[in-house]
Design an enzyme around this catalytic site. Structure first.
Site, mmCIF file in Angstrom:
data_model
loop_
_atom_site.group_PDB
_atom_site.id
_atom_site.type_symbol
_atom_site.label_atom_id
_atom_site.label_comp_id
_atom_site.label_asym_id
_atom_site.label_seq_id
_atom_site.Cartn_x
_atom_site.Cartn_y
_atom_site.Cartn_z
ATOM 1 C CG ASP A 6 -25.687 16.008 17.908
ATOM 2 O OD1 ASP A 6 -25.863 15.142 18.860
ATOM 3 O OD2 ASP A 6 -25.185 17.134 18.508
ATOM 4 C CB CYS A 69 -26.061 12.166 18.975
ATOM 5 S SG CYS A 69 -27.249 12.471 20.526
ATOM 6 C CB CYS A 178 -21.749 15.004 25.441
ATOM 7 S SG CYS A 178 -22.865 16.316 24.519
ATOM 8 C CB THR A 179 -20.721 15.212 19.803
ATOM 9 O OG1 THR A 179 -22.445 15.232 19.763
ATOM 10 C CG2 THR A 179 -20.518 13.772 19.516
ATOM 11 C CG HIS A 180 -23.542 19.709 22.322
ATOM 12 N ND1 HIS A 180 -24.217 18.633 21.586
ATOM 13 C CD2 HIS A 180 -24.170 20.929 21.828
ATOM 14 C CE1 HIS A 180 -25.314 19.245 21.183
ATOM 15 N NE2 HIS A 180 -25.266 20.444 21.010
HETATM 16 N N1 DGL Z 1 -24.551 15.803 21.196
HETATM 17 C C1 DGL Z 1 -25.400 15.006 22.252
HETATM 18 C C2 DGL Z 1 -24.606 13.766 22.575
HETATM 19 O O1 DGL Z 1 -23.306 13.510 22.247
HETATM 20 C C3 DGL Z 1 -26.126 15.802 23.258
HETATM 21 C C4 DGL Z 1 -27.022 16.751 23.168
HETATM 22 C C5 DGL Z 1 -28.386 16.521 23.766
HETATM 23 O O2 DGL Z 1 -28.700 16.328 24.774
HETATM 24 O O3 DGL Z 1 -29.138 16.686 22.772
HETATM 25 O O4 DGL Z 1 -25.060 13.215 23.537
#
Ligand code: DGL
Length: 269
Positions: A6, A69, A178-180
């Protein structure tokens, strides 16, 4: 070894899910922190960074790659799989398993919350449409960055509340694209509760982890290694939280097997 990748801390949610299903699996986590965020970048740049990250993970011995990601999955990996007509390979992406999570629950109308890159790709809606699901796309451009920077709960909650205000009345579910986002699941749940609508929040990382184990197998010695391409403090902090160490003992995070791979850039290019 399973290589998980990610731009920052988000993929830790997938690592945690893999470890729950297969504690013995060996995992190498690559956070491309030198290039965070991906969600606001152009597709060509995301593609270039993805090739480099995957090359780095392969060079470190990863045989199965989990692209944890959505921005990469939606703009690079999934379109490539669709183009080649490949349903499953040793590169696991987010879009297929995420839509499958909705389908399994019989969801017909949901709102997708994601980065600008993911929304711009349109791939989620296309894949969902084929499964008879109406996906309403809602870009939340600043949220991953706020989570990565670990800003206050109030600041994150206000962005989430604003995004929830855009969910059409017909949608019964929110898909975290989004994994965040699952890193702040409690804030999502209390914001949904406060908005007084019967919305269910779907975190697709378990489905992604299941796919990874189906492809790779659950074997290994339980090794967990981290590689960063740039500043690592926030990922270290989130990793401490994700693996339950920081709250118990702030020093214990230092005992996690971290590797700083500043040479990753050269090796992958
Ligand atoms: N974790 C990323 C996703 O799932 C997003 C974070 C980023 O913008 O780099 O899209």
């Amino acid at each position: 070894m399973i290589g998980v990748f990610d731009s920052g801390s988000g993929g830790l949610t997938v690592v945690r899910a893999i470890q729950k299903i297969a504690p013995q699996a060996d995992i190498l986590y690559l956070a491309d922190t030198a290039n965070f965020p991906y969600g606001s970048k152009e597709n060509e740049e995301i593609k270039r960074l993805t090739l480099r990250a995957v090359a780095c993970l392969r060079a470190e011995g990863a045989t199965t790659i989990v692209v944890a990601c959505n921005s990469v999955s939606a703009t690079v990996i999934r379109p490539m799989m669709e183009w080649l007509g490949v349903r499953q390979c040793d590169v696991i992406e987010m879009v297929g398993p995420a839509v499958e999570s909705l389908s399994r629950r019989g969801v017909k109308d949901a709102a997708l919350m994601a980065t600008s890159a993911t929304i711009r790709s349109g791939i989620y809606t296309a894949v969902a449409r084929r499964r008879g699901i109406m996906l309403r796309e809602i870009a939340v451009p600043t949220l991953a960055g706020l989570i990565e920077r670990d800003v206050s709960v109030q600041e994150i909650a206000s962005v989430i509340r604003h995004a929830l205000g855009k969910v059409p009345c017909s949608s019964s579910h929110i898909l975290l694209g989004c994994t965040h986002y699952p890193l702040v699941m409690e804030i999502w749940l209390s914001a949904v509760k406060a908005c007084g609508r019967p919305l269910t929040v779907i975190d697709p990382v378990v489905a992604v982890a299941e796919d990874a184990i189906r492809v790779h197998g659950a074997q290994g010695s339980g090794v967990l290694r981290f590689v960063f391409t740039g500043p690592s403090e926030t990922v270290l902090h989130h990793a401490g939280d994700a693996f339950g160490l920081v709250n118990e003992n702030p020093e214990s995070v230092a005992k996690l097997p971290f590797v700083i791979a500043s040479d990753c850039k050269e090796r992958g290019d």
